[in-house]
Design an enzyme around this catalytic site. Sequence first.
Site, PDB file in Angstrom:
ATOM      1  CD  GLU A 299      52.205  38.101  40.075  1.00 52.01           C
ATOM      2  OE1 GLU A 299      51.777  38.247  38.916  1.00 52.01           O
ATOM      3  OE2 GLU A 299      51.625  37.419  40.933  1.00 52.01           O
TER       4      GLU A 299
ATOM      5  CB  CYS B 262      55.647  36.940  48.586  1.00 48.96           C
ATOM      6  SG  CYS B 262      55.924  35.684  47.324  1.00 48.96           S
TER       7      CYS B 262
ATOM      8  CB  CYS C 278      59.877  30.659  35.994  1.00 43.61           C
ATOM      9  SG  CYS C 278      60.685  29.325  36.915  1.00 43.61           S
TER      10      CYS C 278
ATOM     11  CB  CYS D  82      56.396  23.706  38.255  1.00 45.32           C
ATOM     12  SG  CYS D  82      58.049  23.608  38.949  1.00 45.32           S
TER      13      CYS D  82
ATOM     14  CB  CYS E 263      53.963  27.136  38.363  1.00 45.84           C
ATOM     15  SG  CYS E 263      54.573  28.752  38.846  1.00 45.84           S
TER      16      CYS E 263
ATOM     17  CB  CYS F  68      52.842  31.939  41.644  1.00 45.72           C
ATOM     18  SG  CYS F  68      53.662  31.952  43.185  1.00 45.72           S
TER      19      CYS F  68
HETATM   20  N1  SAH Z   1      60.750  28.523  41.993  1.00 40.75           N
HETATM   21  C1  SAH Z   1      60.625  28.462  43.408  1.00 40.75           C
HETATM   22  C2  SAH Z   1      59.814  29.608  44.026  1.00 40.75           C
HETATM   23  C3  SAH Z   1      58.590  30.096  43.340  1.00 40.75           C
HETATM   24  S1  SAH Z   1      57.052  29.271  43.512  1.00 40.75           S
HETATM   25  C4  SAH Z   1      60.075  27.126  43.836  1.00 40.75           C
HETATM   26  O1  SAH Z   1      59.757  26.311  42.977  1.00 40.75           O
HETATM   27  O2  SAH Z   1      60.017  26.863  45.024  1.00 40.75           O
HETATM   28  C5  SAH Z   1      56.597  29.255  45.200  1.00 40.75           C
HETATM   29  C6  SAH Z   1      55.813  27.996  45.590  1.00 40.75           C
HETATM   30  O3  SAH Z   1      54.476  28.038  45.063  1.00 40.75           O
HETATM   31  C7  SAH Z   1      56.436  26.714  45.070  1.00 40.75           C
HETATM   32  O4  SAH Z   1      56.341  25.714  46.043  1.00 40.75           O
HETATM   33  C8  SAH Z   1      55.540  26.391  43.888  1.00 40.75           C
HETATM   34  O5  SAH Z   1      55.657  25.053  43.512  1.00 40.75           O
HETATM   35  C9  SAH Z   1      54.185  26.808  44.399  1.00 40.75           C
HETATM   36  N2  SAH Z   1      53.163  27.063  43.373  1.00 40.75           N
HETATM   37  C10 SAH Z   1      53.288  27.661  42.185  1.00 40.75           C
HETATM   38  N3  SAH Z   1      52.119  27.713  41.526  1.00 40.75           N
HETATM   39  C11 SAH Z   1      51.220  27.125  42.338  1.00 40.75           C
HETATM   40  C12 SAH Z   1      49.830  26.859  42.223  1.00 40.75           C
HETATM   41  N4  SAH Z   1      49.130  27.194  41.133  1.00 40.75           N
HETATM   42  N5  SAH Z   1      49.239  26.247  43.267  1.00 40.75           N
HETATM   43  C13 SAH Z   1      49.922  25.891  44.370  1.00 40.75           C
HETATM   44  N6  SAH Z   1      51.230  26.107  44.534  1.00 40.75           N
HETATM   45  C14 SAH Z   1      51.875  26.714  43.518  1.00 40.75           C
END
Ligand code: SAH
Length: 366
Positions: free
Chosen positions: A105, A118, A125, A129, A132, A346
């Site tokens: 996406e 974006c 991945c 985290c 996420c 995301c």
């Molecule tokens: N892997 C990279 C880029 C992808 S995520 C990274 O970790 O930076 C892009 C951003 O969105 C990151 O800061 C991630 O921690 C955040 N993110 C992902 N899922 C989220 C959610 N459910 N709520 C808020 N931020 C989120």
Amino acid sequence: MTEERNRTECREREKTDIKSLTLQELREEMLVKGEKPFRGEQMYEWMHVKLVRQFDEMTNLSKTFREECKDRYHYTSLRMVRVQESQLDGTRKYLFELSDGNVVESVWMKYKHGNSVCISSQVGCRMGCRFCASTLDGLERNLTPAEMLDQVYAITRLTGERVSNVVVMGTGEPLDNYDNLLVFLKILTDEHGLHISQRNITVSTCGLVPQMRKLAEEKLQITLALSLHAVTDEKRRRIMPIANRYKIAELMDACAYYFEQTGRRITFEYSLAAGVNDTGEDALGLVRLAKPLRCHVNLIPVNPVKECDFVRTRQDQVRAFQNILEKNEINGTIRREMGRDIDGACGQLRRRHLSGLQDIGGNEAC
Ligand code: SAH
């Protein structure tokens, strides 16, 4: 998958991925094939300026040559399978199918200063985290440079509007796909291609220290964003497994090194979850980390994901958190929530598509 499709896919995989070649590589490729290097320049323009979807659209090449190309090269062209448009702000979420059937996406956002896309850097991945959605099914595979480029190209074709900013903040950890990311950046910013300014590109990482240092030495003018999300190692480990590998002190050293090498300030991404990382003490900890590096901080109220039990910080508390930053002379922006009425943080649009579910919870853009 049928036998036939399997065989076609294997054949495709063995071919050279022509859209992932830099201009220099394409010139050399043409020389090896007994063509003039100029042929490479023509093809590069068709692919990276005119953004055509197949060899047959390259009308100044002979039919015979185009047929040879189809035989020799794989031509990446993403197929749009779904789009959702926000009625509030025009933000669009696209779901694209890759040639092997995987989907990724991308998001298109309209701002006063230009259009921003974006993109995803991997299918899935492996960083894990906790809040996420992109990581829930693990990593499927890396995206090729052409697959990253074509998210920008397809959206440019579909909207008919120029893209001025690109953020690598969709699904995937870009620095876990380092070599492909670098080729992608090279082609995207090339004056013979779309020529997007390096200063208009942001790459976001969860903090892979060796790759951050390596990227610093490339001396690019892109912005590096670090997903920090916690100000102590103990707390960060609870949110992000990568914190078991690298300590915050090592991360800060890598950020300082990035600034030293490139002159570009780092941005901290900080997603706020109620009762997890949103106290006044957390805010002061963030000030202590951001100050020496003169970082900008992006505050993102966490987007609820059904499978994760994080709850977003209340609006007034987000403001209070931001006030502490500002009082201490740290710039903190509360991320504008684009596409509030369309599906998914995301990785959620992809998950919803794969599971065929009607709703996976959460309705905010990442
Ligand atoms: N892997 C990279 C880029 C992808 S995520 C990274 O970790 O930076 C892009 C951003 O969105 C990151 O800061 C991630 O921690 C955040 N993110 C992902 N899922 C989220 C959610 N459910 N709520 C808020 N931020 C989120």
